[in-house]
Design a protein around this motif. Structure first.
Motif, short mmCIF file in Angstrom:
data_model
loop_
_atom_site.label_atom_id
_atom_site.label_comp_id
_atom_site.label_asym_id
_atom_site.label_seq_id
_atom_site.Cartn_x
_atom_site.Cartn_y
_atom_site.Cartn_z
N HIS A 148 0.76 -0.99 0.08
CA HIS A 148 -0.02 -0.12 0.03
C HIS A 148 0.77 1.35 -0.08
N THR A 149 2.21 1.04 -0.22
CA THR A 149 3.17 2.35 -0.30
C THR A 149 3.64 2.19 -1.83
N THR A 150 4.33 3.51 -2.27
CA THR A 150 4.93 3.62 -3.69
C THR A 150 6.32 2.49 -3.56
N ALA A 151 7.17 2.67 -2.28
CA ALA A 151 8.38 2.05 -2.19
C ALA A 151 7.89 0.92 -1.36
N TRP A 152 8.22 -0.25 -1.81
CA TRP A 152 7.88 -1.58 -1.13
C TRP A 152 8.90 -2.57 -0.99
N THR A 153 9.30 -3.07 0.24
CA THR A 153 10.16 -4.13 0.36
C THR A 153 9.35 -5.46 0.67
N GLY A 154 8.19 -5.50 1.16
CA GLY A 154 7.54 -6.59 1.50
C GLY A 154 8.24 -7.10 2.68
N ASP A 155 8.13 -8.47 3.14
CA ASP A 155 8.68 -8.76 4.04
C ASP A 155 9.93 -9.77 4.10
N VAL A 156 10.62 -9.48 3.00
CA VAL A 156 11.79 -10.37 2.70
C VAL A 156 12.84 -10.23 3.74
N TYR A 157 12.73 -9.01 4.41
CA TYR A 157 13.78 -8.98 5.74
C TYR A 157 13.80 -9.97 6.58
N LYS A 158 12.76 -10.82 6.74
CA LYS A 158 12.52 -12.13 7.35
C LYS A 158 13.80 -13.20 7.25
N LEU A 159 14.20 -12.95 6.09
CA LEU A 159 15.32 -14.20 5.71
C LEU A 159 16.52 -13.90 6.39
N ILE A 160 16.65 -12.55 7.06
CA ILE A 160 17.82 -12.44 8.02
C ILE A 160 17.77 -13.08 9.15
N GLU A 161 16.59 -13.47 9.79
CA GLU A 161 16.46 -14.33 11.18
C GLU A 161 16.44 -15.79 10.50
N ILE A 162 15.78 -15.88 9.52
CA ILE A 162 15.66 -17.34 9.15
C ILE A 162 17.02 -18.12 8.63
N LEU A 163 17.90 -17.37 8.08
CA LEU A 163 19.16 -17.95 7.76
C LEU A 163 19.95 -17.88 8.98
N ASP A 164 20.01 -16.90 9.71
CA ASP A 164 20.73 -17.01 11.12
C ASP A 164 20.48 -17.99 11.88
N ARG A 165 19.15 -18.64 11.88
CA ARG A 165 18.58 -19.41 12.83
C ARG A 165 19.03 -20.77 12.27
N HIS A 166 18.61 -20.98 10.94
CA HIS A 166 18.58 -22.21 10.47
C HIS A 166 19.76 -22.74 9.78
N ARG A 167 20.76 -21.78 9.46
CA ARG A 167 21.92 -21.96 8.68
C ARG A 167 23.19 -21.23 8.95
N PRO A 168 23.25 -21.42 10.29
CA PRO A 168 24.64 -20.68 11.04
C PRO A 168 25.92 -21.06 10.08
N GLY A 181 18.72 -1.28 1.20
CA GLY A 181 19.61 -2.24 1.70
C GLY A 181 19.62 -3.41 0.80
N GLN A 182 20.54 -4.35 1.25
CA GLN A 182 20.89 -5.62 0.54
C GLN A 182 21.52 -6.58 1.50
N LEU A 183 21.33 -7.79 1.05
CA LEU A 183 21.80 -8.94 1.96
C LEU A 183 22.76 -9.82 0.88
N LEU A 184 24.18 -10.07 1.40
CA LEU A 184 24.93 -10.65 0.83
C LEU A 184 25.26 -12.30 1.46
N VAL A 185 24.92 -13.36 0.86
CA VAL A 185 25.24 -14.63 1.48
C VAL A 185 26.45 -15.14 0.72
N PHE A 186 27.15 -15.76 1.65
CA PHE A 186 28.33 -16.40 1.24
C PHE A 186 28.53 -17.97 1.93
N GLY A 187 28.95 -18.73 1.34
CA GLY A 187 29.34 -20.04 1.68
C GLY A 187 28.30 -21.08 1.34
N ALA A 188 27.67 -21.02 0.18
CA ALA A 188 26.48 -22.04 -0.10
C ALA A 188 26.92 -23.38 -0.07
#
Length: 267
Positions: A148-168, A181-188
């Motif tokens: 409901h806003t012009t700029a929209w991220t949605g709730d993808v920020y939840k990946l921060i906690e999900i990856l921290d918790r399930h893929r340390p 902002g962006q999130l970079l992921v290393f060590g796949a």
């Protein structure tokens, strides 16, 4: 630093030999690529000049990854099964294409972004770099699942906690780019099935109605590193060297992991 400025410089320092983009829109990020690329979007309308060998796939990312050989374009379109006629192993030396750099900017809902990462990781390895866009909403309104806003991220920020918790085992680096902002992921690790096996449980836990309860640390960008600091880090050249030589995880991951943790220690 704006996000496209950061992405342009990231293409340079990563030294990637190929590129996958999920979520093309008008092509403003795709135009930064200079290597064989695949770009996936069910409704792209490219208005930018593209300057790479690209396969534009008009499909959802789920449909794309369900294909028998989704990354064939990155091998020049060669069909590995042609070797059957010569009595050789059907996959030959083309048995696996590894993604060097992937950019996930598709549907702005965490369950879609999580599925995209699970699928991307199956085609990546420890020296790959995976980037999520729009990870740092500036307000609860921007983070809503129902836009409901012009700029929209949605709730993808939840990946921060999900990856921290399930893929340390992974190392995640939040980057303070403008605007969101962006999130970079290393060590796949393509052999890791944790996220695939726990997907339904994760979605059941994190799927909540609006308004979203965005952590203050996300809104305040507490863990985000300056993009310049990340781009100027000393590990990029050794990472590209290890990737190009095909060094195994046992020989290259630990130094990169330690360098990344030092970079983010003060954030």
């Amino acid at each position: 630093m704006k996000r496209h400025e950061f992405l342009r410089e990231l293409h340079k320092v990563v030294g990637n030999r190929n590129y996958l983009e999920i979520g093309v829109n008008d092509g403003r990020s795709l135009r930064l690529a200079r290597v064989p690329s695949i770009a996936v979007d069910p409704a792209f309308k490219v208005t930018s000049e593209i300057r790479c060998d690209v396969q534009l796939v008009k499909a959802t990312s789920d449909e794309f990854f369900a294909r028998p050989d989704p990354l064939a374009h990155l091998r020049g379109g060669r069909n590995p099964w042609h070797n059957l006629r010569r009595g050789r192993h059907p996959l030959g030396r083309w048995h696996r294409t590894t993604l060097d750099l992937s950019f996930i900017d598709g549907m702005h809902l965490f369950e879609y972004a999580l599925r995209d990462f699970v699928n991307v990781e199956r085609h990546s390895d420890w020296a790959s770099v995976v980037v999520f866009d729009d990870m740092l909403p500036r307000s609860v309104d921007e983070a809503a699942r129902d836009r409901h806003t012009t700029a929209w991220t949605g709730d993808v920020y939840k990946l921060i906690e999900i990856l921290d918790r399930h893929r340390p085992d992974l190392v995640t680096v939040l980057v303070d780019t403008r605007p969101t902002g962006q999130l970079l992921v290393f060590g796949a690790d393509p052999r890791n099935e944790v996220l695939r096996e726990s997907y339904d449980d994760v979605v059941a836990e994190f799927l909540v109605p609006d308004p979203q309860k965005v952590p203050e640390a996300v809104l305040d960008r507490v863990r985000a590193v300056p993009p310049e600091a990340l781009l100027e880090a000393g590990f990029w050249r050794p990472l590209a060297h290890a990737r190009n030589r095909g060094l195994p995880r046992s020989r290259g991951w630990a130094p990169l992991r330690d360098a990344l943790r030092r970079l983010t220690a003060g954030c």
